[in-house]
Write an enzyme that holds these catalytic residues in place. Sequence first.
Site, mmCIF file in Angstrom:
data_model
loop_
_atom_site.group_PDB
_atom_site.id
_atom_site.type_symbol
_atom_site.label_atom_id
_atom_site.label_comp_id
_atom_site.label_asym_id
_atom_site.label_seq_id
_atom_site.Cartn_x
_atom_site.Cartn_y
_atom_site.Cartn_z
ATOM 1 N N GLY A 28 30.942 22.202 59.975
ATOM 2 C CA GLY A 28 32.397 22.099 59.879
ATOM 3 C C GLY A 28 32.758 20.624 59.811
ATOM 4 O O GLY A 28 32.203 19.814 60.549
ATOM 5 N N PRO A 54 31.480 25.690 64.004
ATOM 6 C CA PRO A 54 31.524 24.239 63.798
ATOM 7 C C PRO A 54 32.868 23.749 63.266
ATOM 8 O O PRO A 54 33.262 22.609 63.523
ATOM 9 C CB PRO A 54 30.386 23.971 62.812
ATOM 10 C CG PRO A 54 30.192 25.258 62.102
ATOM 11 C CD PRO A 54 30.518 26.321 63.106
ATOM 12 N N ALA A 80 32.641 16.061 62.523
ATOM 13 C CA ALA A 80 31.804 17.136 61.986
ATOM 14 C C ALA A 80 30.994 17.757 63.117
ATOM 15 O O ALA A 80 30.750 17.128 64.149
ATOM 16 C CB ALA A 80 30.874 16.591 60.902
ATOM 17 N N ASP A 81 30.557 18.989 62.889
ATOM 18 C CA ASP A 81 29.663 19.663 63.803
ATOM 19 C C ASP A 81 28.788 20.615 62.989
ATOM 20 O O ASP A 81 29.261 21.215 62.024
ATOM 21 C CB ASP A 81 30.437 20.450 64.870
ATOM 22 C CG ASP A 81 29.522 20.932 65.967
ATOM 23 O OD1 ASP A 81 29.062 20.090 66.761
ATOM 24 O OD2 ASP A 81 29.228 22.146 66.008
ATOM 25 N N THR A 82 27.533 20.736 63.375
ATOM 26 C CA THR A 82 26.582 21.580 62.650
ATOM 27 C C THR A 82 25.929 22.562 63.614
ATOM 28 O O THR A 82 25.564 22.187 64.726
ATOM 29 C CB THR A 82 25.488 20.710 61.988
ATOM 30 O OG1 THR A 82 26.107 19.788 61.085
ATOM 31 C CG2 THR A 82 24.492 21.564 61.215
#
Length: 190
Positions: free
Chosen positions: A106, A45, A69-71
């Site tokens: 992230g 992420p 963001a990334d999950t």
Amino acid sequence: MKLILASNSPRRRELLAGLGLDYEVRVLPGIDESYPAELTCGDIPLYISREKAEAYKSSLADDELLITADTIVWLDGEVLEKPRDEEDACRMLRELSGKTHQVFTGVCLTSTLKQVSFSCRTDVTFSCLEEDEIRHYVSKYHPLDKAGAYGVQEWIGYIGVERVEGSYFNVVGLPVQRLYQALKQNFDIQ
């Protein structure tokens, strides 16, 4: 600085609003969320959040700060991404049942002058879920837009999550405490 949230996620919007900061949402369609196969855990992420930021960088004004963001959900050395359909969501929940997995988010903060990024990890333990509970959740809540096919803040989290170690808000989709600290320390935003 003017905050820009680059996300379609209503959960991220709600969490950022909870910090009491003014922001606007800006979303570009069709951003590639693929990543190199050798990446694992929190590096995935983090890489994707940086790639998302790159797509916006040329359109940023000098007084703007972009949040991307990334999950992901990480279980037994594998990524559980967003499910393809309801059967895939049921499969993922069966895999999570009775186990501990990790949620990694992230986050990348980008201005025209600098970029700061970090990842956050939370361990989540599910109790053993029954098939009728899994099917009820998937048919009623349609978690097709969620990594790992669940929202901890929804019914399945109420009945199935035994333990959360780390940031609960990270599991929802944005580690707001870490985000606030990064904004304060690196961009003097409070």
